[in-house]
Design a protein around this motif. Structure first.
Motif, short mmCIF file in Angstrom:
data_model
loop_
_atom_site.label_atom_id
_atom_site.label_comp_id
_atom_site.label_asym_id
_atom_site.label_seq_id
_atom_site.Cartn_x
_atom_site.Cartn_y
_atom_site.Cartn_z
N LEU A 109 24.18 -16.99 -46.28
CA LEU A 109 23.08 -16.07 -45.60
C LEU A 109 23.73 -15.88 -44.27
CD1 LEU A 109 19.80 -17.97 -46.81
CD2 LEU A 109 20.81 -15.52 -47.57
N MET B 65 21.52 -12.69 -42.34
CA MET B 65 19.90 -12.91 -42.80
C MET B 65 19.67 -14.19 -42.31
SD MET B 65 20.51 -11.65 -46.93
CE MET B 65 18.75 -11.73 -47.08
N LEU C 56 15.78 -15.46 -42.94
CA LEU C 56 15.55 -16.07 -44.38
C LEU C 56 15.79 -17.52 -44.44
CD1 LEU C 56 14.38 -15.10 -47.14
CD2 LEU C 56 16.81 -14.83 -47.75
#
Length: 258
Positions: free
Chosen positions: A218, A223, A226
């Motif tokens: 991630l 990201m 998240l």
């Protein structure tokens, strides 16, 4: 069924008799209630020393019965099992699945399964002769505690036992059978906590690797907002299912006591 009823009924009557004796309260008359409030007194049968001894024995019995759940938890395999299952749930990342009731029930039935040989030995050597009036309470206690002591002594570390022997300031016993029970129990609990945390650490490792891999992916994808736990949870669940995790965890815990 008839023989079991014959064995249980005398104990039921004994306990009920004790409750009636303990509840031998002398309430004040209505005039006294209005004048000075209610007055309660307990008659222990001081006029009869034999009756007083019986009442004290019943009071001790009821006290032991009230402490039975704590004793069951502390001197059996329940502590190790419930801690390992709690670690497993936290490692999976499922906060309330399985629920506490399910974990406690599973730990309870696994404890009954593991302690069944010890319970059968206690029943055959102590409880059954006691109910048949072949042994006194003191003799039944000595015979009944030996299988439980044997179970605890097989599981604890010598280091933990030496610690509590030193803390109790008693002379060092010549053999393991001479160690008092009040020294064996805390040493056993300390050993159970150590072993359960070791098993919990081993359970955490594969799930921690999954969390680290997902978090790295991630971050590399940018990201940041998240939560990694949301993505890693399905992967941890499928890993646990494919590895037949419940079979491995329960089997390992049961074998650790054998």
């Amino acid at each position: 069924m008839y023989s079991l009823t014959r064995k249980v009924l005398p104990w039921t009557r004994f306990v009920l008799l004790g409750i009636l004796l303990l509840l031998g309260l002398e309430m004040a008359t209505p005039d006294q209630v209005w004048a000075a409030g209610p007055s309660v007194s307990i008659d222990l049968g001081s006029d009869s020393p034999k009756q007083t001894a019986v009442v004290i024995q019943i009071l001790i019995l009821l006290t032991v019965l009230s402490l039975a759940p704590a004793l069951f938890i502390m001197v059996t395999s329940f502590t190790r099992i419930v801690i390992v299952l709690s670690f497993l749930r936290q490692a999976l990342g499922t906060q309330s699945v399985p629920p506490n009731q399910v974990l406690l029930a599973l730990a309870l039935f696994l404890t009954m399964f593991i302690m069944a040989p010890v319970g059968q030995q206690v029943y055959g050597e102590a409880l059954q002769p006691l109910l048949a009036e072949q042994l006194s309470y003191e003799e039944a206690w000595k015979k009944g505690i030996e299988p439980v002591r044997g179970f605890m002594l097989r599981q604890l570390r010598d280091k933990d036992l030496e610690l509590f022997i030193t803390l109790s300031k008693i002379p060092k016993p010549e053999k393991i059978a001479d160690v008092p029970t009040h020294v064996v129990i805390p040493a056993f609990i300390l050993s159970e906590l150590r072993i359960s945390f070791q098993i919990g650490f081993l359970i955490y490792i594969p799930f921690l690797i999954v969390d680290m891999v997902v978090a790295s992916i991630l971050m590399s994808m940018g990201m940041m907002l998240l939560p990694p736990a949301v993505i890693s949870l399905p992967f941890k669940l499928i890993l646990f299912v494919l590895a037949d995790g419940w079979y491995l965890v329960v089997g390992s815990m049961v074998r650790s006591f054998q």
